[in-house]
Scaffold this motif. Structure first.
Motif, PDB file in Angstrom:
ATOM      1  N   UNK A  78     -14.287  43.234  16.141  1.00  0.00           N
ATOM      2  CA  UNK A  78     -13.331  44.221  16.794  1.00  0.00           C
ATOM      3  C   UNK A  78     -13.286  45.644  16.097  1.00  0.00           C
ATOM      4  N   UNK A  79     -13.676  46.624  16.701  1.00  0.00           N
ATOM      5  CA  UNK A  79     -13.191  47.725  16.028  1.00  0.00           C
ATOM      6  C   UNK A  79     -11.440  48.438  17.110  1.00  0.00           C
ATOM      7  N   UNK A  80     -11.409  48.814  15.811  1.00  0.00           N
ATOM      8  CA  UNK A  80      -9.754  50.091  16.587  1.00  0.00           C
ATOM      9  C   UNK A  80      -9.651  51.148  15.539  1.00  0.00           C
ATOM     10  N   UNK A  81      -9.101  52.338  15.916  1.00  0.00           N
ATOM     11  CA  UNK A  81      -8.195  53.311  15.295  1.00  0.00           C
ATOM     12  C   UNK A  81      -7.555  53.908  16.436  1.00  0.00           C
ATOM     13  N   UNK A  82      -7.326  54.911  15.385  1.00  0.00           N
ATOM     14  CA  UNK A  82      -6.019  55.576  15.447  1.00  0.00           C
ATOM     15  C   UNK A  82      -6.766  56.847  16.261  1.00  0.00           C
ATOM     16  N   UNK A  83      -5.924  57.820  17.418  1.00  0.00           N
ATOM     17  CA  UNK A  83      -6.275  58.123  18.609  1.00  0.00           C
ATOM     18  C   UNK A  83      -5.767  59.330  18.379  1.00  0.00           C
ATOM     19  N   UNK A  84      -5.294  60.704  18.492  1.00  0.00           N
ATOM     20  CA  UNK A  84      -4.153  61.798  19.418  1.00  0.00           C
ATOM     21  C   UNK A  84      -4.918  62.018  20.620  1.00  0.00           C
TER      22      UNK A  84
END
Length: 350
Positions: free
Chosen positions: A108-114
């Protein structure tokens, strides 16, 4: 963007079930019509004129078949339990543990987002890839009527999220710890239990999930509570795959026991001498390889300058003012620098 009334409804919805229409886009894109609801979370109230809440964005609720960058849903976490840096780092560590030594599949993937809502910057979120049918399709893992995706949100509460009927593995694992025993379905003797686990489950992936969460001192995970994950079953050939979820309460207990004694998953799985030995070896290999401190530190060093200005502008970052941010990144390194030797000692003594 959405009507002011709808945004107020979402912020104050404690049922976590009210969906409202909204227009959604990245900068430079044409907006698309989506639905938005609040997720289960504590609202963060330091912002002026809004509450920072976790959000679920459904891309095809109102437009059948619509996708956004090959996704049908987004899950944006506000960092209420710890903070968005800690939660995002936990996701990154699971990602780094993907490869020959750990997960042999993409977990699984994830990131930070604004996120800006109605022209107001509402802060930094962790964007964790939603576990749904599209998640498996994007990895070539989905075949209609031959694939099943379950969510284990709480102890014994496995819920079918995609697929038809019941998977063969789910039928077979009708006993504790996998399910509350159904009818006359006792947990088999240890040798039979281990044979069935090895036959039907990608054990290396399952142990990697347990090891990484144990490293992170995750109190609400597979081995510690039998909850907060997804798993995929397949009719033929492939074994059950486990995927992490809900990594919001981590990295706060230095002496967390990697064997979680007294918990039913650990009792059954790590009660097997051979599986326990495999767990210890896999954990050692992870710490000697992909999860060695320098690699995790390098990731944090790369992300700190990228995230810092956005965190500094986020009144709900759960960290503090701009001056607190460098110390927070260093604190994550310091915690891991203390935690990993403790884990190595537990491995040696276990």
């Amino acid at each position: 963007s959405m009507t002011a009334a709808d945004w107020l409804t979402v912020q104050n919805d404690t049922t976590y079930s009210i969906e409202v229409p909204a227009w959604f886009n990245l900068a430079g894109e044409q907006p698309i019509l989506v639905s938005v609801r609040r997720k289960s979370c504590d609202a963060l109230n330091a912002g002026t004129g809004f509450q920072k809440v976790s959000l679920k964005i459904d891309v095809n609720e109102y437009v059948a078949g619509q996708a956004w960058h090959d996704l049908k849903k987004l899950s944006l976490e506000n960092g209420d339990d710890e903070d968005v840096v800690t939660e995002g780092l936990a996701w990154a560590i699971h990602r780094i543990a993907t490869g020959p030594t750990g997960y042999a599949y993409e977990a699984g993937l994830a990131n930070w987002a604004t996120l800006t809502i109605n022209g107001v910057y509402t802060g930094v979120y962790v964007n964790a890839e939603q576990r749904d049918k599209r998640f498996l399709e994007n990895r070539g893992m989905w075949t209609d009527n031959l694939t099943w995706l379950y969510k284990l949100g709480d102890i014994y509460s496995d819920t079918l999220k995609a697929g038809t009927g019941e998977s063969p593995a789910h039928q077979a694992f009708c006993y504790d710890p996998f399910q509350r025993p159904r009818g006359n379905c006792p947990t088999p003797p240890p040798a039979t239990f281990e044979a069935e686990v090895r036959q039907r489950i990608d054990l290396q992936g399952m142990l990697t999930l347990g090891a990484v969460n144990a490293l992170l001192s995750h109190p609400d995970a597979l081995f510690s509570k039998g909850k907060n994950l997804h798993f995929a079953d397949f009719a033929f050939g492939s074994k059950r795959l486990y995927f992490p979820w809900d990594l919001d309460s981590v990295m706060n207990q230095l002496n967390w026991d990697i064997y979680n004694p007294g918990k039913h998953y650990s009792d059954h799985l790590l009660g097997s001498p051979s599986i326990r030995a495999e767990y210890r070896q896999l954990f050692t290999d992870l710490l000697d390889g992909p999860l060695a401190e320098p690699r995790i530190y390098a990731f944090l060093d790369a992300m700190e300058p990228v995230l810092t200005p956005w965190l500094a502008a986020d009144p709900n970052n759960q960290i503090g003012g701009p001056g607190a941010i460098p110390g927070h990144f260093q604190a994550k390194k310091d915690w891991l620098g203390q935690r990993i030797p403790i884990v190595r000692t537990q491995i040696a003594n276990g």
